[in-house]
Design an enzyme around this catalytic site. Structure first.
Site, PDB file in Angstrom:
ATOM      1  N   PHE A  34       8.537  28.145  54.193  1.00 43.29           N
ATOM      2  CA  PHE A  34       8.080  27.435  53.002  1.00 43.29           C
ATOM      3  C   PHE A  34       8.419  25.948  53.055  1.00 43.29           C
ATOM      4  O   PHE A  34       7.625  25.106  52.681  1.00 43.29           O
ATOM      5  CB  PHE A  34       8.732  28.044  51.750  1.00 43.29           C
ATOM      6  CG  PHE A  34       8.080  29.321  51.312  1.00 43.29           C
ATOM      7  CD1 PHE A  34       7.378  29.384  50.126  1.00 43.29           C
ATOM      8  CD2 PHE A  34       8.171  30.469  52.083  1.00 43.29           C
ATOM      9  CE1 PHE A  34       6.770  30.557  49.706  1.00 43.29           C
ATOM     10  CE2 PHE A  34       7.572  31.649  51.684  1.00 43.29           C
ATOM     11  CZ  PHE A  34       6.876  31.694  50.490  1.00 43.29           C
ATOM     12  N   ARG A  35       9.622  25.636  53.540  1.00 46.84           N
ATOM     13  CA  ARG A  35      10.136  24.277  53.405  1.00 46.84           C
ATOM     14  C   ARG A  35      10.131  23.465  54.691  1.00 46.84           C
ATOM     15  O   ARG A  35      10.540  22.325  54.682  1.00 46.84           O
ATOM     16  CB  ARG A  35      11.567  24.336  52.833  1.00 46.84           C
ATOM     17  CG  ARG A  35      11.580  24.838  51.415  1.00 46.84           C
ATOM     18  CD  ARG A  35      12.988  25.102  50.899  1.00 46.84           C
ATOM     19  NE  ARG A  35      12.962  25.456  49.499  1.00 46.84           N
ATOM     20  CZ  ARG A  35      12.637  26.657  49.046  1.00 46.84           C
ATOM     21  NH1 ARG A  35      12.357  27.620  49.890  1.00 46.84           N
ATOM     22  NH2 ARG A  35      12.619  26.912  47.749  1.00 46.84           N
ATOM     23  N   GLN A 102      16.528  37.124  52.999  1.00 42.72           N
ATOM     24  CA  GLN A 102      15.720  36.449  51.986  1.00 42.72           C
ATOM     25  C   GLN A 102      14.227  36.609  52.280  1.00 42.72           C
ATOM     26  O   GLN A 102      13.400  36.168  51.497  1.00 42.72           O
ATOM     27  CB  GLN A 102      16.065  34.957  51.958  1.00 42.72           C
ATOM     28  CG  GLN A 102      17.520  34.675  51.609  1.00 42.72           C
ATOM     29  CD  GLN A 102      17.869  33.197  51.732  1.00 42.72           C
ATOM     30  OE1 GLN A 102      17.569  32.402  50.845  1.00 42.72           O
ATOM     31  NE2 GLN A 102      18.479  32.819  52.846  1.00 42.72           N
ATOM     32  N   ASP A 105       8.988  40.145  54.650  1.00 40.31           N
ATOM     33  CA  ASP A 105       7.995  40.637  55.612  1.00 40.31           C
ATOM     34  C   ASP A 105       8.271  42.016  56.187  1.00 40.31           C
ATOM     35  O   ASP A 105       7.434  42.576  56.888  1.00 40.31           O
ATOM     36  CB  ASP A 105       7.852  39.642  56.764  1.00 40.31           C
ATOM     37  CG  ASP A 105       9.204  39.210  57.335  1.00 40.31           C
ATOM     38  OD1 ASP A 105      10.005  40.095  57.704  1.00 40.31           O
ATOM     39  OD2 ASP A 105       9.464  38.000  57.400  1.00 40.31           O
ATOM     40  N   HIS A 120      14.659  39.124  48.028  1.00 48.70           N
ATOM     41  CA  HIS A 120      13.445  38.621  47.386  1.00 48.70           C
ATOM     42  C   HIS A 120      12.301  39.627  47.410  1.00 48.70           C
ATOM     43  O   HIS A 120      11.147  39.268  47.214  1.00 48.70           O
ATOM     44  CB  HIS A 120      13.021  37.303  48.037  1.00 48.70           C
ATOM     45  CG  HIS A 120      14.017  36.205  47.857  1.00 48.70           C
ATOM     46  ND1 HIS A 120      14.187  35.163  48.746  1.00 48.70           N
ATOM     47  CD2 HIS A 120      14.941  35.999  46.877  1.00 48.70           C
ATOM     48  CE1 HIS A 120      15.154  34.359  48.318  1.00 48.70           C
ATOM     49  NE2 HIS A 120      15.632  34.860  47.194  1.00 48.70           N
ATOM     50  N   CYS A 149      -4.946  49.994  40.009  1.00 50.50           N
ATOM     51  CA  CYS A 149      -4.420  51.327  40.273  1.00 50.50           C
ATOM     52  C   CYS A 149      -5.551  52.350  40.276  1.00 50.50           C
ATOM     53  O   CYS A 149      -6.389  52.375  39.366  1.00 50.50           O
ATOM     54  CB  CYS A 149      -3.385  51.678  39.208  1.00 50.50           C
ATOM     55  SG  CYS A 149      -2.704  53.346  39.348  1.00 50.50           S
ATOM     56  N   THR A 190      18.610  29.996  58.143  1.00 47.08           N
ATOM     57  CA  THR A 190      18.512  29.595  56.740  1.00 47.08           C
ATOM     58  C   THR A 190      19.234  28.286  56.517  1.00 47.08           C
ATOM     59  O   THR A 190      20.291  28.039  57.096  1.00 47.08           O
ATOM     60  CB  THR A 190      19.085  30.675  55.801  1.00 47.08           C
ATOM     61  OG1 THR A 190      19.093  30.181  54.453  1.00 47.08           O
ATOM     62  CG2 THR A 190      20.492  31.073  56.201  1.00 47.08           C
ATOM     63  N   ILE A 231      17.815  31.368  66.499  1.00 47.15           N
ATOM     64  CA  ILE A 231      18.546  32.597  66.164  1.00 47.15           C
ATOM     65  C   ILE A 231      18.156  33.725  67.113  1.00 47.15           C
ATOM     66  O   ILE A 231      19.001  34.517  67.558  1.00 47.15           O
ATOM     67  CB  ILE A 231      18.303  33.001  64.689  1.00 47.15           C
ATOM     68  CG1 ILE A 231      19.078  34.266  64.335  1.00 47.15           C
ATOM     69  CG2 ILE A 231      16.827  33.167  64.388  1.00 47.15           C
ATOM     70  CD1 ILE A 231      20.573  34.120  64.338  1.00 47.15           C
TER      71      ILE A 231
END
Length: 239
Positions: A34-35, A102, A105, A120, A149, A190, A231
């Site tokens: 996002f950032r 966070q 997916d 989240h 539905c 993060t 990571i």
């Protein structure tokens, strides 16, 4: 002793590892964050993504919400990377207590992890707002307009935490308890700027706090070990 050698020693000696991860874990699987430089929040939309992904916008402009959600939030083709696979391996070996993420997916579960606290929520879970019937991600992705539905016609809502919504209390409590029990807490991918999720690190009581992130974070000075790298690469090199 290098940072990587120290991390290897800590991992080999521990039976109570907890991993706390953010968007950087998923970007290595091709999911945009996002950032970041090319993240959703840097792109130009008629309505800011922060507004579209809010509870009030979902209720008042449900069709527009789902146009954005299907186009930008669903990544069904994404596959787990080396970080996801290593964490699942450690859990099978009895070394890892839990993953606190966070991300929404579901890649940790796809890699085989079972003790996952999704702060989240997750795109894989969707429920009718009226009768609470469950629907999977494919149902939402393949539907047109506002998904309804099949049983009662109610609006189907993703189980993701939107802006203006609080975190699930049971999920937070499970994450807090796991972090409190951790001998080694590895924080990866993060920037630790999203609260209240980032605030959970204060429940760690040990002296082996590891931060693995490409960029520096405001938390680096409080960590016992800091590695600025991918990571997936760092975890992938570990036994």
């Amino acid at each position: 002793m290098t940072e990587r050698q120290r991390l290897r020693d800590w991992v080999e000696q521990s039976r109570r590892i907890v991993f706390f991860g953010g968007a950087g874990v998923s970007t290595e699987s091709g999911i945009p964050d996002f950032r970041g430089v090319d993240g959703l929040y840097r792109q130009q939309f008629d309505v800011p993504p922060e507004t579209i992904l809010s509870h009030s916008f979902f209720l008042s402009h449900t069709d527009a919400f789902y146009r954005f959600y299907r186009a930008k939030m669903l990544c069904p083709q994404a596959q787990p990377n080396a970080a996801h696979r290593k964490l699942a391996q450690w859990e099978r070996e009895g070394k890892l207590l839990a993953v606190v993420t966070q991300n929404i997916d579901g890649l940790h579960q796809k890699a085989g992890s079972r003790a996952v606290y999704e702060l989240h929520g997750a795109t894989a879970r969707n429920h009718c707002m009226d009768c609470h019937r469950f629907y999977d991600e494919a149902f939402v992705a393949q539907s047109e307009g506002v998904p309804r539905c099949a049983a009662c016609g109610g609006v189907v809502k993703p189980d993701v935490v939107l802006y203006e919504e609080g975190l699930d209390e049971a999920t937070v409590q499970g994450a807090v308890e796991a972090i409190g029990r951790a001998e080694v807490l590895i924080v990866g991918g993060t920037s630790l700027t999203v609260y209240p999720a980032a605030g959970l690190l204060r429940f760690y009581r040990g002296d082996k706090l590891v931060l693995i992130n490409r960029d520096a974070t405001g938390y680096d000075g409080r960590a016992n070990l800091v590695i600025h790298d991918s990571i997936g690469q760092v975890l992938g090199e570990l036994p």
